[in-house]
Write an enzyme that holds these catalytic residues in place. Structure first.
Site, PDB file in Angstrom:
ATOM      1  CG  HIS A 115      -1.188  -1.095   5.588  1.00 20.63           C
ATOM      2  ND1 HIS A 115      -0.888   0.061   6.266  1.00 20.63           N
ATOM      3  CD2 HIS A 115      -2.538  -1.103   5.449  1.00 20.63           C
ATOM      4  CE1 HIS A 115      -2.023   0.704   6.532  1.00 20.63           C
ATOM      5  NE2 HIS A 115      -3.035   0.023   6.047  1.00 20.63           N
ATOM      6  CG  ASP A 116      -3.539   0.435   2.348  1.00 19.56           C
ATOM      7  OD1 ASP A 116      -3.485  -0.663   1.741  1.00 19.56           O
ATOM      8  OD2 ASP A 116      -4.492   0.769   3.074  1.00 19.56           O
ATOM      9  CE  LYS A 119      -5.842   1.639  -0.306  1.00 19.00           C
ATOM     10  NZ  LYS A 119      -6.664   1.988   0.869  1.00 19.00           N
ATOM     11  CG  HIS A 144      -3.699  -1.441  -2.456  1.00 20.25           C
ATOM     12  ND1 HIS A 144      -4.915  -2.073  -2.457  1.00 20.25           N
ATOM     13  CD2 HIS A 144      -3.225  -1.579  -1.191  1.00 20.25           C
ATOM     14  CE1 HIS A 144      -5.175  -2.555  -1.244  1.00 20.25           C
ATOM     15  NE2 HIS A 144      -4.160  -2.273  -0.454  1.00 20.25           N
ATOM     16  CG  HIS A 170      -2.206  -5.158   3.681  1.00 21.57           C
ATOM     17  ND1 HIS A 170      -1.443  -4.880   2.577  1.00 21.57           N
ATOM     18  CD2 HIS A 170      -3.244  -4.302   3.622  1.00 21.57           C
ATOM     19  CE1 HIS A 170      -1.995  -3.909   1.884  1.00 21.57           C
ATOM     20  NE2 HIS A 170      -3.108  -3.533   2.503  1.00 21.57           N
ATOM     21  CG  HIS A 171      -5.955  -6.329   1.264  1.00 25.87           C
ATOM     22  ND1 HIS A 171      -7.067  -5.851   1.934  1.00 25.87           N
ATOM     23  CD2 HIS A 171      -5.163  -5.251   1.020  1.00 25.87           C
ATOM     24  CE1 HIS A 171      -6.956  -4.526   2.066  1.00 25.87           C
ATOM     25  NE2 HIS A 171      -5.804  -4.142   1.523  1.00 25.87           N
ATOM     26  CG  ASP A 199      -5.920  -2.394   7.292  1.00 30.63           C
ATOM     27  OD1 ASP A 199      -5.969  -1.218   7.714  1.00 30.63           O
ATOM     28  OD2 ASP A 199      -5.847  -2.682   6.086  1.00 30.63           O
TER      29      ASP A 199
HETATM   30 FE   LIG Z   1      -4.680  -2.331   1.735  1.00 31.99          FE
HETATM   31 FE   LIG Z   2      -5.184   0.427   6.367  1.00 25.53          FE
END
Ligand SMILES: [Fe+2]
Ligand SMILES: [Fe+2]
Length: 263
Positions: A115-116, A119, A144, A170-171, A199
């Site tokens: 998911h991240d 970054k 990201h 996911h945000h 999360d």
């Molecule tokens: Fe994230």
């Molecule tokens: Fe996370």
């Protein structure tokens, strides 16, 4: 018996013999086709098994590549391996509670760790900054989600495609106040909504330089009733319902899966 009758009978006998011969030929031909079909079926079976082996190998190598990407991003970020593992597990138990097919549940579990991954593209000065981010830094940090999607998009692998959807969504929030696309409700991919809930639960439970790790009970209260910052409207109501029902599993996942530095 007259000789006429005798002739007739021997004619019948000849006809019968011819008929019998033909039937035997037909039976032999059928047997040959059956044997041929049997061979053909065996060939197909072998080809199918090889195809299955090939797909399994291909999927395993996608997974391997994905885990290496996760490792690459973990080098730069302080997200711990335990957070990644927990996120997979929360996502799987929610997917299961929603009644998703096992195959889809497994894919969500495997794709959630990425998911991240976007970054990777965030400068250290922003990614590792201890204090509050200014608006420009915040925007950079939020990118990201799209960077992760760009990194994972366009693959032929359904698993990688799911990881790309999770990366960008996911945000997002159910009420449309999330980022990057400010989508609302079911316009947000389900897997993104699932990972987002896990999360958030995990972020609330984990200690941060600016806050302690909250208890399971307090975390649940924040998610279900809100604390002014996190609001229940951010989440798909069906998912909150599922969380209520399986909250003990969330608690167990956090408690069983910790490492140095976790609360
Ligand atoms: Fe994230
Ligand atoms: Fe996370």
């Amino acid at each position: 018996m007259t000789s006429e009758q005798q002739d007739q009978l021997s004619l019948y006998a000849r006809d019968l013999a011819t008929l019998l011969g033909r039937e035997r030929e037909k039976a032999a031909a059928l047997e040959r086709s059956a044997a041929q079909l049997q061979l053909y079926a065996e060939d197909l079976q072998r080809a199918y098994a090889a195809q299955q082996r090939y797909s399994a190998e291909l999927e395993a190598s996608y997974l391997d590549t994905m885990m290496r990407l996760v490792q690459a991003s973990a080098f730069r970020d302080h997200e711990t391996g335990a957070h990644i593992r927990r996120l997979s597990l929360y996502s799987a138990v929610v997917a299961e509670a929603l009644g998703l097919p096992p195959e889809q549940t497994r894919m969500i579990e495997q794709a959630a760790p990425l998911h991240d991954v976007g970054k990777i593209g965030i400068p250290d000065a922003v990614l590792l900054k201890q204090g509050k981010l200014d608006p420009d830094e915040r925007r950079l940090m939020e990118s990201h989600a799209e960077i992760g999607a760009r990194l994972l998009e366009g693959s032929a692998s359904p698993l990688m495609q799911m990881a790309a959807r999770i990366a960008w969504s996911h945000h997002e929030r159910w009420d449309g106040t999330g980022y990057p696309r400010s989508l609302a409700g079911e316009d947000i991919p389900l897997e993104g909504r699932i990972v987002m809930l896990g999360d958030q639960y995990d972020a609330l439970r984990s200690p941060r330089p600016y806050k302690p790790g909250f208890s399971h009970e307090r975390t649940l209260e924040i998610l279900l009733q809100g604390d002014g910052r996190t609001l229940p409207e951010h989440f798909d109501p069906r998912l909150l319902e599922a969380l209520r029902a399986i909250q003990d599993r969330f608690r167990a996942i956090y408690d069983d899966c910790r490492e140095a530095g976790d609360a």
